[in-house]
Design a protein around this motif. Structure first.
Motif, PDB file in Angstrom:
ATOM      1  N   VAL A  46       2.078   5.044  -1.006  1.00  0.00           N
ATOM      2  CA  VAL A  46       1.373   6.122  -1.862  1.00  0.00           C
ATOM      3  C   VAL A  46       2.459   7.195  -1.788  1.00  0.00           C
TER       4      VAL A  46
ATOM      5  N   GLY B 283       3.865   4.119 -13.980  1.00  0.00           N
ATOM      6  CA  GLY B 283       2.140   3.797 -14.394  1.00  0.00           C
ATOM      7  C   GLY B 283       2.478   3.578 -16.061  1.00  0.00           C
ATOM      8  N   THR B 284       3.148   4.657 -16.550  1.00  0.00           N
ATOM      9  CA  THR B 284       3.136   4.606 -18.049  1.00  0.00           C
ATOM     10  C   THR B 284       4.171   3.668 -18.446  1.00  0.00           C
TER      11      THR B 284
ATOM     12  N   GLY C 186       3.004   0.108 -16.434  1.00  0.00           N
ATOM     13  CA  GLY C 186       1.558  -0.082 -16.598  1.00  0.00           C
ATOM     14  C   GLY C 186       1.239  -0.708 -18.112  1.00  0.00           C
TER      15      GLY C 186
ATOM     16  N   SER D 188       7.914   8.634 -10.273  1.00  0.00           N
ATOM     17  CA  SER D 188       6.732   9.325 -10.709  1.00  0.00           C
ATOM     18  C   SER D 188       6.939  11.048 -10.725  1.00  0.00           C
TER      19      SER D 188
ATOM     20  N   ALA E 169      -0.938  -4.309  -9.770  1.00  0.00           N
ATOM     21  CA  ALA E 169      -1.173  -2.770  -9.612  1.00  0.00           C
ATOM     22  C   ALA E 169      -0.339  -2.050  -8.430  1.00  0.00           C
ATOM     23  N   TRP E 170       0.075  -2.630  -7.627  1.00  0.00           N
ATOM     24  CA  TRP E 170       0.851  -2.002  -6.723  1.00  0.00           C
ATOM     25  C   TRP E 170       2.191  -1.777  -7.126  1.00  0.00           C
TER      26      TRP E 170
ATOM     27  N   THR F 252       6.855   7.116 -16.365  1.00  0.00           N
ATOM     28  CA  THR F 252       6.603   6.922 -14.912  1.00  0.00           C
ATOM     29  C   THR F 252       6.395   5.592 -14.622  1.00  0.00           C
TER      30      THR F 252
ATOM     31  N   THR G 206       0.856  -1.108  -0.037  1.00  0.00           N
ATOM     32  CA  THR G 206      -0.193   0.177   0.075  1.00  0.00           C
ATOM     33  C   THR G 206       0.970   1.226   0.026  1.00  0.00           C
TER      34      THR G 206
ATOM     35  N   LYS H  18       0.848   3.831   3.320  1.00  0.00           N
ATOM     36  CA  LYS H  18      -0.615   4.478   3.330  1.00  0.00           C
ATOM     37  C   LYS H  18      -1.166   4.118   4.847  1.00  0.00           C
TER      38      LYS H  18
ATOM     39  N   LYS I 243       2.727  -0.885 -10.521  1.00  0.00           N
ATOM     40  CA  LYS I 243       2.616   0.231 -11.532  1.00  0.00           C
ATOM     41  C   LYS I 243       2.360   1.674 -10.838  1.00  0.00           C
ATOM     42  N   ASP I 244       1.391   1.445  -9.628  1.00  0.00           N
ATOM     43  CA  ASP I 244       0.862   2.459  -8.853  1.00  0.00           C
ATOM     44  C   ASP I 244       2.119   3.031  -8.006  1.00  0.00           C
TER      45      ASP I 244
END
Ligand SMILES: Cc1cc2nc3c(=O)[nH]c(=O)nc-3n(C[C@H](O)[C@H](O)[C@H](O)COP(=O)(O)O)c2cc1C
Length: 216
Positions: free
Chosen positions: A50, A121-122, A125, A93, A132-133, A119, A48, A215, A135-136
């Motif tokens: 952030v 993500g790009t 992703g 990022s 997901a964890w 990033t 998690t 998080k 790429k995020d």
């Protein structure tokens, strides 16, 4: 040879059409902070993750813990016959002093060279089945290896994997000591990661280390 590897990253950036990269001088790593015992006790996979994105100082400390020099020409993590088969890449990022992009770490100068836009993500992703964890995450460190620097076949590959594990654990403990969250991931299409990062021929992505703030 070390200088050659850092120059190679520079050439790769030019081939990719990026702006002529000026290596970012990373802040000197610190030997202060939480105890090793506390970091060992606290290390756990954190998924998690952030923002805010990692600062240049945080990224530099983590890169140093994984593969930096702690004596002239020698590194924090041991290497079979000091052949140093590992290369570290970072997907940021975007922080104020560390813009979004793909970077290559040069241990000898403790510098980061920006290779391309993107990033986590790009870049990650776009890979089928990417977790997901990963790429995020605000930052993803990629431990890559060129086993042929050590030798041929399975023995060289095994030694390279060993070194990747040692480097990863250094980074994970350092992340814990900095109060950051981090995890290990290799259950992804590492061949696709190698391609997405356009790693030099013979170098393959071995482990992904997503890092960020925990998080609450
Ligand atoms: C080589 C390796 C690969 C891993 N790959 C993944 C992965 O792809 N995705 C994931 O969520 N966790 C991955 N993990 C994390 C493990 O699931 C985690 O270390 C394990 O559950 C133990 O939990 P801990 O790290 O919190 O002690 C990996 C761990 C290792 C050592």
């Amino acid at each position: 040879m070390r200088r050659f590897r850092c120059t190679l990253a520079f050439s790769t950036a030019l081939l990719l059409g990026a702006q002529a990269p000026t290596p970012l001088k990373l802040p000197l790593p610190t030997a202060e902070g939480a105890s090793l015992q506390a970091a060992l006790k606290g290390r756990a996979t954190v998924r998690t993750l952030v923002g805010p994105a990692l600062s240049l100082a945080e990224a530099g400390q983590l890169l140093w813990a994984a593969q930096g020099e702690n004596r002239p020409g020698k590194r924090v993590v041991p290497s079979a016959r000091a052949k140093y088969p590992l290369e570290l890449y970072l997907l940021s990022s975007g922080a104020t002093d560390l813009p979004a992009g793909t970077y290559h770490y040069c241990a000898s100068g403790h510098t980061l060279t920006r290779l391309a836009d993107g990033t986590p993500g790009t870049v990650l992703g776009a890979i089928k089945g990417m977790q997901a964890w990963i790429k995020d995450a605000p930052a993803v460190f990629v431990v890559a290896g060129e086993a042929s620097r050590i030798g041929e076949g399975a023995p060289a590959l095994n030694l390279t994997y060993y070194e990747a594990g040692a480097a990863a654990q250094g980074l994970l403990l350092q992340a814990t000591a900095l109060g950051l969250g981090a995890g290990t991931a290799s259950g992804v299409d590492l061949g696709a990661v190698t391609q997405a990062l356009k790693l030099p021929k013979g170098t393959q992505a071995l482990i992904l280390l997503p890092v960020g703030h925990v998080k609450l």
